[in-house]
Write an enzyme that holds these catalytic residues in place. Structure first.
Site, PDB file in Angstrom:
ATOM      1  N   HIS A 152       9.730 -20.847  -9.091  1.00  0.00           N
ATOM      2  CA  HIS A 152       9.593 -22.303  -8.989  1.00  0.00           C
ATOM      3  C   HIS A 152      10.580 -23.013  -9.934  1.00  0.00           C
ATOM      4  O   HIS A 152      10.386 -24.169 -10.290  1.00  0.00           O
ATOM      5  CB  HIS A 152       8.166 -22.769  -9.319  1.00  0.00           C
ATOM      6  CG  HIS A 152       7.105 -21.948  -8.669  1.00  0.00           C
ATOM      7  ND1 HIS A 152       6.691 -22.164  -7.380  1.00  0.00           N
ATOM      8  CD2 HIS A 152       6.406 -20.876  -9.122  1.00  0.00           C
ATOM      9  CE1 HIS A 152       5.755 -21.278  -7.067  1.00  0.00           C
ATOM     10  NE2 HIS A 152       5.580 -20.474  -8.102  1.00  0.00           N
ATOM     11  N   SER A 282      36.332 -33.190 -14.076  1.00  0.00           N
ATOM     12  CA  SER A 282      36.021 -34.588 -13.779  1.00  0.00           C
ATOM     13  C   SER A 282      37.171 -35.458 -14.228  1.00  0.00           C
ATOM     14  O   SER A 282      37.784 -35.225 -15.277  1.00  0.00           O
ATOM     15  CB  SER A 282      34.731 -35.011 -14.482  1.00  0.00           C
ATOM     16  OG  SER A 282      34.553 -36.405 -14.426  1.00  0.00           O
TER      17      SER A 282
END
Length: 479
Positions: A152, A282
């Site tokens: 999970h 970036s």
């Protein structure tokens, strides 16, 4: 741009896959189909001259001038097959009268597509084997490096970096199996006529059913297919396309799973995809190391998974003996599926060859969670020293909650073990704590599972690809 290619092939796909789905290969394959039909018809007694066969053999490849003639003919006739029948006849005039004899357009278009499906899989399978081999080397290298497991996406019991990689490899092995099955199951449309009844060929052979069957078998043999589909309409069933693109789509799901796992691990700074020296993550944030390769893989994998839906819908709406609304769709769908899979394999190979692991980051994350996971070991150790399990359980529960509060509410480090070391109740096992907290004792049989998996499953599956695995170049990623 080549009318039988997609934008994907123009920049990213391998040269061999791009060539396979080029116009030159398609139309050259049509000519081979006409040649082999003529050879088989001649062998079975039709009046076809040796010179006609020789001229056809000598002109299987189309040069630029031939492509231009065919394009002009198609513009005029609005029929690509007949345009190429005419064009072939201009360079093989002795055969002009017998090219396409008894055949329908789908004799060349459909049989050619089956050839391309087979050859496309022949290109992909060795590349998939290489990717499996690369990830297997990674799994072996890190077979016993403990790492925090996640269920999970929440911290769970420990596994190893190598064992986690075997989860990826196992799915890739299934893809290899599925693609091999699909490839080996492919048949040929063969020689079936306009609605699949072989009526035109029965006429050519004066009602001789045996010769018509022999013709179908002989043409199939000439293209080295194991069998021809026993019955067809005008086309081979479009379900065959689904049988091939289904495994390709499933492979896309595997790629998406692997690339997503690596993206998650990159966020945790545990594992990163290759990042080149001068690569920029970036334009604004100079520190960033975006997982560009894995993001591209996820993007294209989704595309590959969706393409499969086209084959199902096309298969479901083929009216009676056939309808033509499959044609334009398939000219896009089939090449794009193979080109996308080809690009994904190159990308995945590039990723697998340059994965970077950060053991210290992994170790730090383990140290944050392991004290909680070790509580059962601590309880058992106290019991062995004569302590009461329920009393110990309560004490460790209280200390765990206090330590958890430090982590969650104060943003501090997990100090559960320090609390245990300060509590006199646990003094009998203080000198055992380092052993009780050794990460390698929490990974179960993960290293042995890696060894057994590679020995018993990976190596046998890759045995037939040993020649392909030799001298494979490192995969370079297109910009």
């Amino acid at each position: 741009m080549d009318s039988y290619q997609t934008p994907l092939s123009s920049r990213y796909a391998s040269k061999e896959m791009s060539k396979l789905f080029s116009s030159g290969t398609r139309f050259g394959t049509w000519r081979k189909l006409w040649l082999n039909l003529a050879i088989a018809e001649k062998e079975l007694g039709l009046a076809i001259s040796d010179k006609a066969i020789e001229q056809m053999k000598a002109n299987l490849d189309l040069d630029e001038a031939q492509m231009k003639v065919a394009a002009e003919e198609e513009k005029k006739r609005r029929h690509d097959v007949m345009a190429h029948v005419h064009t072939f006849g201009t360079v093989a005039p002795e055969a002009a009268g017998i090219i396409h004899l008894g055949a329908t357009s789908c004799y060349v278009t459909d049989n050619a597509d089956l050839i391309f499906l087979r050859e496309g899989l022949d290109i992909l399978l060795p590349k998939l084997a290489v990717v499996i081999s690369r990830f297997s080397s990674f799994a072996e290298k890190y077979r016993d490096l403990p790492t925090l497991g996640f269920t999970h996406f929440q911290p769970a019991q420990l596994t190893t970096v190598g064992k986690r990689a075997t989860l990826w490899i196992q799915e890739l092995l299934w893809d290899l199996r599925n693609l091999e099955r699909s490839r080996n199951d492919l048949g040929f449309r063969g020689v079936k006529g306009t609605t699949g009844t072989q009526a035109s060929f029965l006429t050519l052979f004066n009602g001789d059913h045996d010769k018509v069957e022999a013709l179908d078998q002989r043409v199939t043999e000439l293209f080295d297919f194991p069998y021809a589909y026993p019955v067809t309409g005008q086309t081979y069933s479009r379900k065959i396309d689904a049988d091939v693109l289904g495994p390709l789509s499933s492979f896309g799901a595997t790629v998406h799973k692997i690339a997503t796992d690596i993206r998650l691990l990159a966020n945790l700074k545990e594992i990163e995809e290759p990042f080149e020296k001068d690569q920029i993550g970036s334009s604004a944030m100079a520190y960033k190391r975006n997982p560009m390769r894995c993001e591209r893989a996820c993007s294209l994998a989704r595309h590959l998974m969706v393409i499969y839906q086209n084959t199902l819908m096309t298969s479901s709406v083929q009216w009676l003996e056939r309808t033509l609304d499959d044609s334009a769709n398939r000219r896009v769908t089939i090449p794009e599926a193979f080109l996308t899979a080809d690009i994904l394999l190159t990308t995945l190979q590039n990723i697998s060859e340059g994965l970077v692991v950060y053991p210290k980051v992994i170790g730090r994350r383990i140290s944050q969670e392991l004290p909680f996971m070790a509580t059962e070991n601590i309880i058992m150790a106290i019991v062995k020293k004569g302590g009461d399990r329920q009393e110990c359980h309560e004490k460790i529960r209280v200390l765990s909650h206090e330590a958890g509060s430090v982590v969650k509410e104060q943003g501090g480090e997990n100090d559960l073990i320090e609390r245990v070391k300060k509590d006199k109740y646990f003094e009998p096992i203080w000198n055992e704590l380092d052993e009780l907290l050794d990460p390698s004792t929490f990974v179960g049989r993960a290293p042995e599972q890696v060894d057994g998996f590679i020995k018993n499953w990976v190596n046998p599956a890759l045995e037939k690809y040993q020649d392909s695995l030799k001298n494979v170049k490192t995969a370079e990623l297109s910009v």
